[in-house]
Design an enzyme around this catalytic site. Structure first.
Site: not given
Length: 436
Positions: A73, A278, A280
């Site tokens: 990430c 994000d 993820h």
């Protein structure tokens, strides 16, 4: 319902619940009204390159991971902040991406530099393998400072962009060092790394037929990354207004950071909430087509942006800025100086003309990471950098004494002596840094 669907549903809910406020929405130096410019906000966010977890790409190092799910990430956030620098460099801040609209070769050149394959300049493969030199094994979490250091090294191979990457350590930006880095005369390298198909494509900022003397640039475009720790376990509230103002500057590249073990790329704020992309979400790896084009829809978040309270931000971050010209840099310096006078805002870092006399590099102090020193003292290899070694002590003092960040560099020498006297090489890492 797969992970991607869950993520998209969450994003949609948060956007529909976007606060109906008169406060402006700031996105990388641009301001918008929630009431009248929602579409413009979404278009600006969608135009940022969005790098997420990918699966089924060629094995890193030939035999390593074929997916970065669960560990990549911060690497993806590093890609996003650096991709924004390349967009500003080659396309401009006002460039917008629209689904189905034909994009220029420069756009695909930028995107190709991040594709998940070993020969792309800023691919997950290159970042993971270059990170080994920073003490990070492939598949290990990175901190903001580590990914910044790796990207700086990789940028030296990107002659097409010809960037000057400066990482300001010890909470101090030294203007003299940056000018020396950016103003050294050099012949602009051509776009040989990405052969152009269009005859009018610019040769690293100059028309292909320009005289060699015109290509002698006096300023390399600057990517300035500033790793910071704004508290011990939580962000010090005194820094929040300063952090907000960073998103208001036209030179802003955003911030990489997040929550412990969960990195995000922050691109703006509204009220007391940060707006972020994000990484993820796991998507299949993409391959360029036979004609060199890349299916690019999955590289743009076509869903409303995520938000989180600023108070939830982990104190370990890296702030980024892009100065295309010397005038941009001078303007940025003036803004930082004015920001230091803002009542109720604690400076996150110090801006100085010359390097302070007490500054010494880790090598000068015989504190080179991973190397045994004559005195038997060395820095534990688990620390991402000299700054991360110093941060726990500096910010332990800061959290309790509320020292301005601008005074922290002045005690570096004292802290170094203290660490040496306590035999650094035999101590264990007592602080856990996020993403690392």
């Amino acid at each position: 319902m797969d992970a991607a669907t869950l993520t998209y549903d969450t994003l949609r809910f948060e956007y529909e619940d976007f606060p109906e406020t008169k406060e402006p929405v700031w996105i990388l130096g641009r301001t918008y009204s929630v009431f009248t410019e929602k579409e413009e906000i979404l278009l600006d966010v969608t135009s940022r390159l969005w790098f997420t977890y990918r699966k089924n790409f060629p094995a890193i190092g030939g035999t390593g991971p074929t997916s970065d799910t669960g560990w990549g990430c911060m690497l993806r956030c590093g890609q996003m902040i650096f991709a924004q620098a390349l967009i500003c460099r080659h396309l401009g801040r006002d460039w917008r991406w629209e689904k189905g609209k034909r994009q220029t070769d420069n756009y695909f050149n930028i995107l190709n530099a991040f594709i998940d394959k070993k020969d792309s300049y800023y691919s997950i493969h290159q970042i993971a393998q270059m990170g080994v030199g920073e003490g990070k094994s492939i598949g290990q979490w990175y901190g903001p400072n580590t990914v910044a250091q790796v990207l700086k090294k990789l940028a030296t191979f990107d002659t097409w962009s010809s960037l000057a990457v400066h990482i300001a350590m010890d909470n101090t930006v030294v203007m003299e060092e940056i000018r020396r880095l950016c103003k050294s005369n050099f012949l602009c390298a051509g776009a040989a790394a990405f052969p152009a198909a269009e005859s009018d494509l610019l040769y690293n900022g100059f028309p292909d037929g320009a005289e060699v003397t015109d290509r002698l640039s006096q300023w390399k475009p600057l990517v300035l990354l500033i790793p910071l720790r704004l508290g011990l376990t939580d962000i010090n509230e005194a820094y929040i207004e300063t952090l907000k103002h960073c998103f208001m500057m036209p030179q802003s590249l955003g911030v990489i950071g997040g929550k412990p073990n969960s990195a995000h790329y922050f691109i703006g704020y509204v009220g007391e909430e940060l707006i972020y992309l994000d990484p993820h979400t796991t998507q299949p790896a993409m391959e360029p087509s036979d004609n060199g084009c890349i299916p690019d829809e999955s590289f743009h978040c076509q869903h409303p942006p995520c938000r989180m309270s600023i108070a939830e931000l982990d104190p370990s971050i890296a702030v980024g800025f892009f100065c295309n010209t010397e005038e941009d840099f001078n303007n940025w310096c003036q803004q930082i100086k004015k920001l230091s006078l803002l009542r109720g805002a604690l400076p996150m870092f110090e801006l100085v003309e010359h390097q302070p006399s007490h500054f010494s590099s880790p090598d000068v102090l015989n504190l080179t990471p991973g190397k045994a020193q004559p005195s038997g003292i060395s820095v534990d290899k688990h620390f991402c950098s000299y700054q991360e070694l110093m941060c726990p002590v500096i910010y332990t003092m800061h959290s309790y004494l509320f020292l301005p960040a601008v005074t922290l560099s002045s005690i570096t020498a004292f802290l170094t002596v203290s660490l040496i006297s306590h035999s650094v090489h035999s101590s264990k890492r007592a602080f856990s840094f996020p993403f690392s």
